[in-house]
Design a protein around this motif. Structure first.
Motif, mmCIF file in Angstrom:
data_model
loop_
_atom_site.group_PDB
_atom_site.id
_atom_site.type_symbol
_atom_site.label_atom_id
_atom_site.label_comp_id
_atom_site.label_asym_id
_atom_site.label_seq_id
_atom_site.Cartn_x
_atom_site.Cartn_y
_atom_site.Cartn_z
ATOM 1 N N VAL A 108 -13.209 -28.506 -23.346
ATOM 2 C CA VAL A 108 -13.342 -27.073 -23.081
ATOM 3 C C VAL A 108 -14.714 -26.543 -23.497
ATOM 4 O O VAL A 108 -15.367 -25.836 -22.736
ATOM 5 C CB VAL A 108 -12.225 -26.283 -23.798
ATOM 6 N N VAL A 109 -15.173 -26.912 -24.695
ATOM 7 C CA VAL A 109 -16.459 -26.401 -25.173
ATOM 8 C C VAL A 109 -17.605 -27.348 -24.823
ATOM 9 O O VAL A 109 -18.572 -26.952 -24.169
ATOM 10 C CB VAL A 109 -16.426 -26.142 -26.687
ATOM 11 N N GLY A 110 -17.504 -28.593 -25.262
ATOM 12 C CA GLY A 110 -18.601 -29.542 -25.049
ATOM 13 C C GLY A 110 -18.946 -29.725 -23.588
ATOM 14 O O GLY A 110 -20.097 -29.556 -23.178
ATOM 15 N N PHE A 111 -17.962 -30.071 -22.772
ATOM 16 C CA PHE A 111 -18.229 -30.290 -21.351
ATOM 17 C C PHE A 111 -18.659 -29.005 -20.651
ATOM 18 O O PHE A 111 -19.619 -29.005 -19.866
ATOM 19 C CB PHE A 111 -16.997 -30.864 -20.653
ATOM 20 N N THR A 112 -17.963 -27.914 -20.916
ATOM 21 C CA THR A 112 -18.273 -26.654 -20.245
ATOM 22 C C THR A 112 -19.710 -26.225 -20.491
ATOM 23 O O THR A 112 -20.455 -25.915 -19.552
ATOM 24 C CB THR A 112 -17.311 -25.547 -20.723
ATOM 25 N N GLU A 113 -20.127 -26.218 -21.744
ATOM 26 C CA GLU A 113 -21.473 -25.736 -22.066
ATOM 27 C C GLU A 113 -22.550 -26.700 -21.585
ATOM 28 O O GLU A 113 -23.572 -26.269 -21.026
ATOM 29 C CB GLU A 113 -21.587 -25.486 -23.566
ATOM 30 N N GLU A 114 -22.343 -27.987 -21.785
ATOM 31 C CA GLU A 114 -23.380 -28.941 -21.369
ATOM 32 C C GLU A 114 -23.460 -29.072 -19.850
ATOM 33 O O GLU A 114 -24.555 -29.225 -19.296
ATOM 34 C CB GLU A 114 -23.129 -30.302 -22.017
ATOM 35 N N PHE A 115 -22.334 -28.990 -19.164
ATOM 36 C CA PHE A 115 -22.367 -29.046 -17.699
ATOM 37 C C PHE A 115 -23.082 -27.830 -17.129
ATOM 38 O O PHE A 115 -23.833 -27.937 -16.140
ATOM 39 C CB PHE A 115 -20.948 -29.127 -17.136
ATOM 40 N N SER A 116 -22.880 -26.669 -17.735
ATOM 41 C CA SER A 116 -23.536 -25.452 -17.247
ATOM 42 C C SER A 116 -25.052 -25.533 -17.414
ATOM 43 O O SER A 116 -25.805 -24.911 -16.650
ATOM 44 C CB SER A 116 -22.985 -24.221 -17.981
ATOM 45 N N LYS A 117 -25.508 -26.291 -18.398
ATOM 46 C CA LYS A 117 -26.945 -26.516 -18.576
ATOM 47 C C LYS A 117 -27.434 -27.627 -17.637
ATOM 48 O O LYS A 117 -28.508 -27.523 -17.032
ATOM 49 C CB LYS A 117 -27.248 -26.920 -20.026
ATOM 50 N N TYR A 118 -26.626 -28.659 -17.543
ATOM 51 C CA TYR A 118 -26.989 -29.850 -16.760
ATOM 52 C C TYR A 118 -27.297 -29.510 -15.306
ATOM 53 O O TYR A 118 -28.289 -29.997 -14.746
ATOM 54 C CB TYR A 118 -25.843 -30.857 -16.846
ATOM 55 N N ILE A 119 -26.462 -28.700 -14.687
ATOM 56 C CA ILE A 119 -26.663 -28.435 -13.259
ATOM 57 C C ILE A 119 -27.943 -27.645 -13.000
ATOM 58 O O ILE A 119 -28.541 -27.767 -11.923
ATOM 59 C CB ILE A 119 -25.450 -27.723 -12.618
ATOM 60 N N ILE A 120 -28.386 -26.864 -13.983
ATOM 61 C CA ILE A 120 -29.654 -26.150 -13.824
ATOM 62 C C ILE A 120 -30.820 -27.131 -13.883
ATOM 63 O O ILE A 120 -31.757 -27.060 -13.077
ATOM 64 C CB ILE A 120 -29.792 -25.055 -14.891
ATOM 65 N N VAL A 121 -30.771 -28.051 -14.848
ATOM 66 C CA VAL A 121 -31.836 -29.058 -14.941
ATOM 67 C C VAL A 121 -31.845 -29.924 -13.686
ATOM 68 O O VAL A 121 -32.912 -30.206 -13.118
ATOM 69 C CB VAL A 121 -31.647 -29.938 -16.193
ATOM 70 N N LYS A 122 -30.666 -30.322 -13.240
ATOM 71 C CA LYS A 122 -30.577 -31.242 -12.102
ATOM 72 C C LYS A 122 -31.025 -30.592 -10.795
ATOM 73 O O LYS A 122 -31.755 -31.207 -10.004
ATOM 74 C CB LYS A 122 -29.149 -31.769 -11.955
ATOM 75 N N TYR A 123 -30.582 -29.372 -10.558
ATOM 76 C CA TYR A 123 -30.834 -28.769 -9.246
ATOM 77 C C TYR A 123 -32.023 -27.815 -9.214
ATOM 78 O O TYR A 123 -32.514 -27.496 -8.129
ATOM 79 C CB TYR A 123 -29.572 -28.053 -8.757
ATOM 80 N N TYR A 124 -32.496 -27.397 -10.375
ATOM 81 C CA TYR A 124 -33.693 -26.547 -10.379
ATOM 82 C C TYR A 124 -34.920 -27.317 -10.853
ATOM 83 O O TYR A 124 -35.925 -27.388 -10.148
ATOM 84 C CB TYR A 124 -33.503 -25.313 -11.262
#
Length: 224
Positions: free
Chosen positions: A77-93
């Motif tokens: 809930v916390v670890g995946f949610t927060e890191e995934f929300s950061k990850y997709i910005i790095v990956k796609y931007y």
């Protein structure tokens, strides 16, 4: 209120200055850095809130004294949610940009996004809790978010220049979630006497690994 906000942002600024100093080979365009930070501060927070809301509906965790539920909360809930929300910005931007042209750039952009997220989170906590919370988080939560970003960025920097981009990007997300979850799970299990010390141990391990990752990518970027 202004002083509280400044106290919340100061440790974030120190992390960013350290990462910028550590980028020895080729500095990144200021515009891309600022946009990455803002996306982390706004978009990743919004995405995380949406995911939190979704988890609360499909996976309600109501028992604060259930070890199993607290582990699920920490890692998923916390670890995946927060890191995934950061990850997709790095990956796609950030990752597709031409300026992302050396392995160390993965660390730079991942930390910018992570510190954007941490800045928003820290302002919320500090304005509610005061200077004591600001001091505590300056030595715990902010360095933790920085190390999660460095670890994620290390692998995403490898991914940009590898034929196994999917694998390395996945590893970046996986290890960021792993260390985030390890850090949080000891805090969430605070009803077990003394277990909170595990959070500081996991943070120290993450800091050591982050220093190694920085050194490796400084070397890799020099010879890129």
């Amino acid at each position: 209120m202004t002083i509280l906000i400044l106290s919340a942002l100061l440790p974030v600024l120190l992390v960013l200055l350290y990462i910028n100093y550590s980028d020895k080979h080729e500095k990144e365009p200021k515009k891309l850095l600022i946009v990455s930070f803002v996306l982390g501060a706004v978009l990743s927070v919004v995405l995380a809130l949406i995911m939190y809301f979704g988890f609360d509906i499909i996976l309600p965790l109501k028992d604060d004294f259930s070890i199993q539920q607290q582990i699920i909360k920490a890692f998923l809930v916390v670890g995946f949610t927060e890191e995934f929300s950061k990850y997709i910005i790095v990956k796609y931007y950030a990752q597709p940009k031409k300026a992302f042209n050396e392995p160390f750039d993965g660390i730079v952009y991942a930390v910018m996004v992570s510190m954007g997220f941490a800045a928003t989170e820290n302002i919320i906590y500090v304005t509610q809790g005061g200077f004591e919370v600001a001091m505590l988080r300056a030595f715990t939560a902010i360095p933790a978010h920085a190390t999660f970003g460095i670890i994620m960025g290390y692998y995403m920097g490898l991914a940009k220049f590898s034929s196994n981009r999917i694998l390395y990007n996945f590893l970046g997300l996986f290890f960021a979630v792993l260390f985030h979850g390890l850090y949080d799970v000891f805090l969430f299990l605070d009803f077990i006497p003394g277990i909170a010390a595990g959070a500081f141990i996991s943070l120290i391990v993450a800091i050591v690994l982050s220093r190694i990752a920085i050194k490796k990518h400084q070397f890799n970027s020099y010879f890129k």
